[in-house]
Design a protein around this motif. Structure first.
Motif, PDB file in Angstrom:
ATOM      1  N   ALA A  81       0.799  -1.227   0.000  1.00 27.60           N
ATOM      2  CA  ALA A  81       0.000   0.000   0.000  1.00 27.60           C
ATOM      3  C   ALA A  81       0.830   1.276   0.000  1.00 27.60           C
ATOM      4  CB  ALA A  81      -0.937   0.000   1.198  1.00 27.60           C
ATOM      5  N   CYS A  82       0.290   2.257  -0.695  1.00 30.54           N
ATOM      6  CA  CYS A  82       0.809   3.627  -0.734  1.00 30.54           C
ATOM      7  C   CYS A  82       2.189   3.737  -1.374  1.00 30.54           C
ATOM      8  CB  CYS A  82       0.776   4.271   0.651  1.00 30.54           C
ATOM      9  SG  CYS A  82      -0.882   4.310   1.358  1.00 30.54           S
ATOM     10  N   SER A  83       2.524   2.783  -2.218  1.00 33.53           N
ATOM     11  CA  SER A  83       3.763   2.848  -2.982  1.00 33.53           C
ATOM     12  C   SER A  83       3.490   3.636  -4.260  1.00 33.53           C
ATOM     13  CB  SER A  83       4.225   1.435  -3.331  1.00 33.53           C
ATOM     14  OG  SER A  83       5.267   1.464  -4.267  1.00 33.53           O
ATOM     15  N   GLU A  84       4.387   4.513  -4.610  1.00 29.07           N
ATOM     16  CA  GLU A  84       4.162   5.408  -5.748  1.00 29.07           C
ATOM     17  C   GLU A  84       4.036   4.665  -7.075  1.00 29.07           C
ATOM     18  OE1 GLU A  84       6.696   8.835  -5.900  1.00 29.07           O
ATOM     19  OE2 GLU A  84       6.736   8.958  -3.718  1.00 29.07           O
ATOM     20  N   ASP A  85       4.770   3.611  -7.292  1.00 29.92           N
ATOM     21  CA  ASP A  85       4.765   2.904  -8.573  1.00 29.92           C
ATOM     22  C   ASP A  85       3.446   2.178  -8.847  1.00 29.92           C
ATOM     23  OD1 ASP A  85       6.009   1.842 -10.990  1.00 29.92           O
ATOM     24  OD2 ASP A  85       6.028  -0.076  -9.920  1.00 29.92           O
ATOM     25  N   LEU A  86       2.675   1.867  -7.839  1.00 29.68           N
ATOM     26  CA  LEU A  86       1.471   1.052  -8.005  1.00 29.68           C
ATOM     27  C   LEU A  86       0.399   1.721  -8.855  1.00 29.68           C
ATOM     28  CD1 LEU A  86       1.102  -0.472  -4.444  1.00 29.68           C
ATOM     29  CD2 LEU A  86       2.021  -1.541  -6.496  1.00 29.68           C
ATOM     30  N   GLY A  87       0.405   3.026  -8.949  1.00 31.94           N
ATOM     31  CA  GLY A  87      -0.620   3.737  -9.707  1.00 31.94           C
ATOM     32  C   GLY A  87      -0.314   3.881 -11.180  1.00 31.94           C
ATOM     33  N   ARG A  88       0.858   3.464 -11.594  1.00 30.71           N
ATOM     34  CA  ARG A  88       1.203   3.567 -13.012  1.00 30.71           C
ATOM     35  C   ARG A  88       0.247   2.701 -13.826  1.00 30.71           C
ATOM     36  NH1 ARG A  88       4.535   0.462 -15.885  1.00 30.71           N
ATOM     37  NH2 ARG A  88       5.473  -0.450 -14.022  1.00 30.71           N
ATOM     38  N   VAL A  89      -0.300   3.272 -14.900  1.00 29.20           N
ATOM     39  CA  VAL A  89      -1.251   2.559 -15.752  1.00 29.20           C
ATOM     40  C   VAL A  89      -0.489   1.657 -16.715  1.00 29.20           C
ATOM     41  CG1 VAL A  89      -3.034   2.820 -17.508  1.00 29.20           C
ATOM     42  CG2 VAL A  89      -2.988   4.364 -15.546  1.00 29.20           C
ATOM     43  N   ILE A  90      -0.938   0.408 -16.796  1.00 29.22           N
ATOM     44  CA  ILE A  90      -0.330  -0.561 -17.714  1.00 29.22           C
ATOM     45  C   ILE A  90      -1.060  -0.511 -19.054  1.00 29.22           C
ATOM     46  CG2 ILE A  90       0.137  -2.997 -18.143  1.00 29.22           C
ATOM     47  CD1 ILE A  90       0.393  -3.339 -15.112  1.00 29.22           C
ATOM     48  N   THR A  91      -2.367  -0.735 -19.017  1.00 26.36           N
ATOM     49  CA  THR A  91      -3.222  -0.634 -20.198  1.00 26.36           C
ATOM     50  C   THR A  91      -4.611  -0.227 -19.752  1.00 26.36           C
ATOM     51  OG1 THR A  91      -3.874  -2.961 -20.101  1.00 26.36           O
ATOM     52  CG2 THR A  91      -2.018  -2.431 -21.532  1.00 26.36           C
ATOM     53  N   GLY A  92      -5.303   0.560 -20.567  1.00 24.80           N
ATOM     54  CA  GLY A  92      -6.666   0.971 -20.225  1.00 24.80           C
ATOM     55  C   GLY A  92      -6.722   1.592 -18.853  1.00 24.80           C
ATOM     56  N   GLU A  93      -7.469   0.956 -17.956  1.00 27.76           N
ATOM     57  CA  GLU A  93      -7.575   1.423 -16.574  1.00 27.76           C
ATOM     58  C   GLU A  93      -6.824   0.517 -15.606  1.00 27.76           C
ATOM     59  OE1 GLU A  93     -11.591   2.261 -15.375  1.00 27.76           O
ATOM     60  OE2 GLU A  93     -12.062   3.186 -17.294  1.00 27.76           O
ATOM     61  N   THR A  94      -6.093  -0.456 -16.130  1.00 26.21           N
ATOM     62  CA  THR A  94      -5.368  -1.409 -15.287  1.00 26.21           C
ATOM     63  C   THR A  94      -4.055  -0.805 -14.818  1.00 26.21           C
ATOM     64  OG1 THR A  94      -6.325  -3.277 -16.485  1.00 26.21           O
ATOM     65  CG2 THR A  94      -4.347  -3.715 -15.185  1.00 26.21           C
ATOM     66  N   THR A  95      -3.896  -0.734 -13.495  1.00 23.60           N
ATOM     67  CA  THR A  95      -2.674  -0.199 -12.896  1.00 23.60           C
ATOM     68  C   THR A  95      -1.737  -1.336 -12.480  1.00 23.60           C
ATOM     69  OG1 THR A  95      -3.544  -0.232 -10.643  1.00 23.60           O
ATOM     70  CG2 THR A  95      -3.984   1.769 -11.958  1.00 23.60           C
ATOM     71  N   VAL A  96      -0.549  -0.981 -12.080  1.00 22.85           N
ATOM     72  CA  VAL A  96       0.416  -1.956 -11.575  1.00 22.85           C
ATOM     73  C   VAL A  96      -0.188  -2.727 -10.398  1.00 22.85           C
ATOM     74  CG1 VAL A  96       2.666  -2.215 -10.421  1.00 22.85           C
ATOM     75  CG2 VAL A  96       2.429  -0.675 -12.391  1.00 22.85           C
TER      76      VAL A  96
END
Length: 140
Positions: free
Chosen positions: A26-41
């Motif tokens: 939780a609350c890690s900055e990289d996790l919000g990066r979008v991979i495709t569409g609305e799917t995040t890391v």
């Protein structure tokens, strides 16, 4: 074919462990990066973890996930796992504690939902059910 109670137990175990993984990240900055569409890391990591666990817990399973999709075959006797690896992604990425992991199992022939579990990521116990077996709060 697995019975509904066995599927409920698998759903509780997998959803709870995936929620723990998300809590640990939780609350890690990289996790919000979008991979495709609305799917995040975060969505993808949770999904990969869940699919791996389902395949290790059940001899055979078909998976349909909110993130990757998937197609179930009525020709297969394997239960269909319906997965939302991170319900409330926006909340999770904003460190708002209202988010969960959801897993349900359906009969591949009838499409009838047999069992399921919703596990909160941050606090609380999972809630689950099995057809004919009732509803549970906690591991049950």
């Amino acid at each position: 074919m697995h019975d509904a109670e066995q599927l409920r137990r698998v759903a509780v175990k997998v959803s709870s462990e995936a929620a723990g993984l998300l809590r640990d990240m939780a609350c890690s900055e990289d996790l919000g990066r979008v991979i495709t569409g609305e799917t995040t890391v975060a969505d993808k990591k949770a999904e990969d973890y869940i699919v791996d666990m389902l395949r290790s817990e059940l001899e055979s399973v078909q998976v349909i996930s909110e993130e990757a999709g998937g197609v179930a075959s009525r020709a297969s006797d394997a239960p269909i796992a319906l997965v939302d690896p991170l319900d409330g992604s926006t909340n999770y990425l904003s460190c708002i504690t209202w988010c969960s992991v959801s897993i349900a199992f359906a009969d591949p022939r009838s499409g009838e939902v047999l069992a399921g579990s919703v596990a909160p990521v941050y606090s609380g116990m999972p809630v689950s059910f099995s057809r004919g077996g009732g509803c549970y709060h906690g591991g049950g």
